[in-house]
Design a protein around this motif. Structure first.
Motif, PDB file in Angstrom:
ATOM      1  N   GLY A   1       0.788  -1.223   0.000  1.00  0.00           N
ATOM      2  CA  GLY A   1       0.000   0.000   0.000  1.00  0.00           C
ATOM      3  C   GLY A   1       0.823   1.277   0.000  1.00  0.00           C
ATOM      4  N   ILE A   2       2.041   1.201  -0.531  1.00  0.00           N
ATOM      5  CA  ILE A   2       2.924   2.372  -0.573  1.00  0.00           C
ATOM      6  C   ILE A   2       2.755   3.067  -1.920  1.00  0.00           C
ATOM      7  CG2 ILE A   2       5.338   3.123  -0.618  1.00  0.00           C
ATOM      8  CD1 ILE A   2       5.936   0.716   1.235  1.00  0.00           C
ATOM      9  N   LYS A   3       2.623   4.377  -1.871  1.00  0.00           N
ATOM     10  CA  LYS A   3       2.630   5.167  -3.095  1.00  0.00           C
ATOM     11  C   LYS A   3       4.039   5.730  -3.224  1.00  0.00           C
ATOM     12  CE  LYS A   3      -2.217   6.276  -3.074  1.00  0.00           C
ATOM     13  NZ  LYS A   3      -3.249   7.281  -3.170  1.00  0.00           N
ATOM     14  N   PRO A   4       4.858   5.103  -4.061  1.00  0.00           N
ATOM     15  CA  PRO A   4       6.272   5.485  -4.117  1.00  0.00           C
ATOM     16  C   PRO A   4       6.500   6.825  -4.826  1.00  0.00           C
ATOM     17  CG  PRO A   4       5.836   3.752  -5.696  1.00  0.00           C
ATOM     18  CD  PRO A   4       4.565   3.981  -4.937  1.00  0.00           C
ATOM     19  N   ASP A   5       6.518   7.892  -4.035  1.00  0.00           N
ATOM     20  CA  ASP A   5       6.828   9.193  -4.610  1.00  0.00           C
ATOM     21  C   ASP A   5       8.350   9.377  -4.657  1.00  0.00           C
ATOM     22  OD1 ASP A   5       7.655   9.855  -2.019  1.00  0.00           O
ATOM     23  OD2 ASP A   5       5.935  11.130  -1.605  1.00  0.00           O
ATOM     24  N   ARG A   6       8.769  10.480  -5.258  1.00  0.00           N
ATOM     25  CA  ARG A   6      10.208  10.729  -5.445  1.00  0.00           C
ATOM     26  C   ARG A   6      10.968  10.716  -4.123  1.00  0.00           C
ATOM     27  NH1 ARG A   6      13.477  11.777  -9.389  1.00  0.00           N
ATOM     28  NH2 ARG A   6      11.809  12.052 -10.871  1.00  0.00           N
ATOM     29  N   ASN A   7      10.417  11.319  -3.074  1.00  0.00           N
ATOM     30  CA  ASN A   7      11.112  11.360  -1.789  1.00  0.00           C
ATOM     31  C   ASN A   7      11.308   9.965  -1.208  1.00  0.00           C
ATOM     32  OD1 ASN A   7      11.430  14.154  -1.724  1.00  0.00           O
ATOM     33  ND2 ASN A   7       9.479  14.468  -0.692  1.00  0.00           N
ATOM     34  N   PHE A   8      10.278   9.138  -1.269  1.00  0.00           N
ATOM     35  CA  PHE A   8      10.374   7.770  -0.779  1.00  0.00           C
ATOM     36  C   PHE A   8      11.448   7.010  -1.550  1.00  0.00           C
ATOM     37  CE2 PHE A   8       9.212   3.291  -1.347  1.00  0.00           C
ATOM     38  CZ  PHE A   8       9.253   2.860  -0.026  1.00  0.00           C
ATOM     39  N   ILE A   9      11.384   7.100  -2.866  1.00  0.00           N
ATOM     40  CA  ILE A   9      12.320   6.358  -3.713  1.00  0.00           C
ATOM     41  C   ILE A   9      13.751   6.824  -3.475  1.00  0.00           C
ATOM     42  CG2 ILE A   9      13.018   5.949  -6.100  1.00  0.00           C
ATOM     43  CD1 ILE A   9       9.972   6.015  -6.779  1.00  0.00           C
ATOM     44  N   GLU A  10      13.973   8.120  -3.458  1.00  0.00           N
ATOM     45  CA  GLU A  10      15.326   8.632  -3.242  1.00  0.00           C
ATOM     46  C   GLU A  10      15.848   8.250  -1.862  1.00  0.00           C
ATOM     47  OE1 GLU A  10      15.082  12.804  -4.199  1.00  0.00           O
ATOM     48  OE2 GLU A  10      15.255  12.407  -6.348  1.00  0.00           O
ATOM     49  N   GLY A  11      14.981   8.245  -0.865  1.00  0.00           N
ATOM     50  CA  GLY A  11      15.384   7.828   0.479  1.00  0.00           C
ATOM     51  C   GLY A  11      15.803   6.377   0.524  1.00  0.00           C
ATOM     52  N   ARG A  12      15.051   5.516  -0.163  1.00  0.00           N
ATOM     53  CA  ARG A  12      15.392   4.091  -0.194  1.00  0.00           C
ATOM     54  C   ARG A  12      16.693   3.860  -0.962  1.00  0.00           C
ATOM     55  NH1 ARG A  12      14.913   2.895   3.545  1.00  0.00           N
ATOM     56  NH2 ARG A  12      15.479   0.783   2.983  1.00  0.00           N
ATOM     57  N   ILE A  13      16.882   4.588  -2.069  1.00  0.00           N
ATOM     58  CA  ILE A  13      18.128   4.465  -2.833  1.00  0.00           C
ATOM     59  C   ILE A  13      19.308   4.867  -1.952  1.00  0.00           C
ATOM     60  CG2 ILE A  13      19.481   5.443  -4.727  1.00  0.00           C
ATOM     61  CD1 ILE A  13      16.836   5.527  -6.361  1.00  0.00           C
ATOM     62  N   GLN A  14      19.176   5.998  -1.272  1.00  0.00           N
ATOM     63  CA  GLN A  14      20.254   6.481  -0.410  1.00  0.00           C
ATOM     64  C   GLN A  14      20.571   5.449   0.682  1.00  0.00           C
ATOM     65  OE1 GLN A  14      19.447  10.230   1.470  1.00  0.00           O
ATOM     66  NE2 GLN A  14      21.519  10.424   2.259  1.00  0.00           N
ATOM     67  N   ALA A  15      19.555   4.888   1.292  1.00  0.00           N
ATOM     68  CA  ALA A  15      19.773   3.899   2.353  1.00  0.00           C
ATOM     69  C   ALA A  15      20.412   2.631   1.792  1.00  0.00           C
ATOM     70  CB  ALA A  15      18.449   3.563   3.037  1.00  0.00           C
ATOM     71  N   LEU A  16      19.916   2.148   0.669  1.00  0.00           N
ATOM     72  CA  LEU A  16      20.445   0.914   0.099  1.00  0.00           C
ATOM     73  C   LEU A  16      21.874   1.070  -0.427  1.00  0.00           C
ATOM     74  CD1 LEU A  16      17.272  -0.397  -1.724  1.00  0.00           C
ATOM     75  CD2 LEU A  16      18.457  -1.527   0.178  1.00  0.00           C
ATOM     76  N   GLU A  17      22.222   2.256  -0.878  1.00  0.00           N
ATOM     77  CA  GLU A  17      23.584   2.480  -1.369  1.00  0.00           C
ATOM     78  C   GLU A  17      24.597   2.551  -0.235  1.00  0.00           C
ATOM     79  OE1 GLU A  17      23.266   5.836  -4.042  1.00  0.00           O
ATOM     80  OE2 GLU A  17      23.132   4.460  -5.747  1.00  0.00           O
ATOM     81  N   ASN A  18      24.128   2.742   0.992  1.00  0.00           N
ATOM     82  CA  ASN A  18      25.007   2.782   2.162  1.00  0.00           C
ATOM     83  C   ASN A  18      25.164   1.358   2.695  1.00  0.00           C
ATOM     84  OD1 ASN A  18      26.355   3.159   4.528  1.00  0.00           O
ATOM     85  ND2 ASN A  18      24.873   4.573   5.415  1.00  0.00           N
TER      86      ASN A  18
END
Length: 75
Positions: free
Chosen positions: A24-41
């Protein structure tokens, strides 16, 4: 209705459906960029756990799917 064959998504469409429908997540730009940043760390404890649980290949798939999703959302 499409049935997902695996518990772990095998491609972008299955993954996106899991995120948007099952979670039930609506993946907006902020959500996506946050997940990318976390996963790249890779020193982040969540990322370390994710790789341990699901393996490096799935980690790389999910990261690439987030980049694909980023290309599909409006700024």
């Amino acid at each position: 209705m499409q049935i997902i064959k695996y518990m772990i998504p095998q491609d972008f469409n299955e993954w996106y459906r899991c995120i948007t429908v099952a979670c039930g997540i609506k993946p907006d730009r902020n959500f996506i960029e946050g997940r990318i940043q976390a996963l790249e760390n890779k020193t982040d404890s969540y990322t370390e756990s994710f790789i341990q649980l699901y393996g490096k290949q799935h980690y790389e798939n999910v990261l690439s799917w987030f980049y694909m999703a980023k290309g599909k959302v409006k700024a």
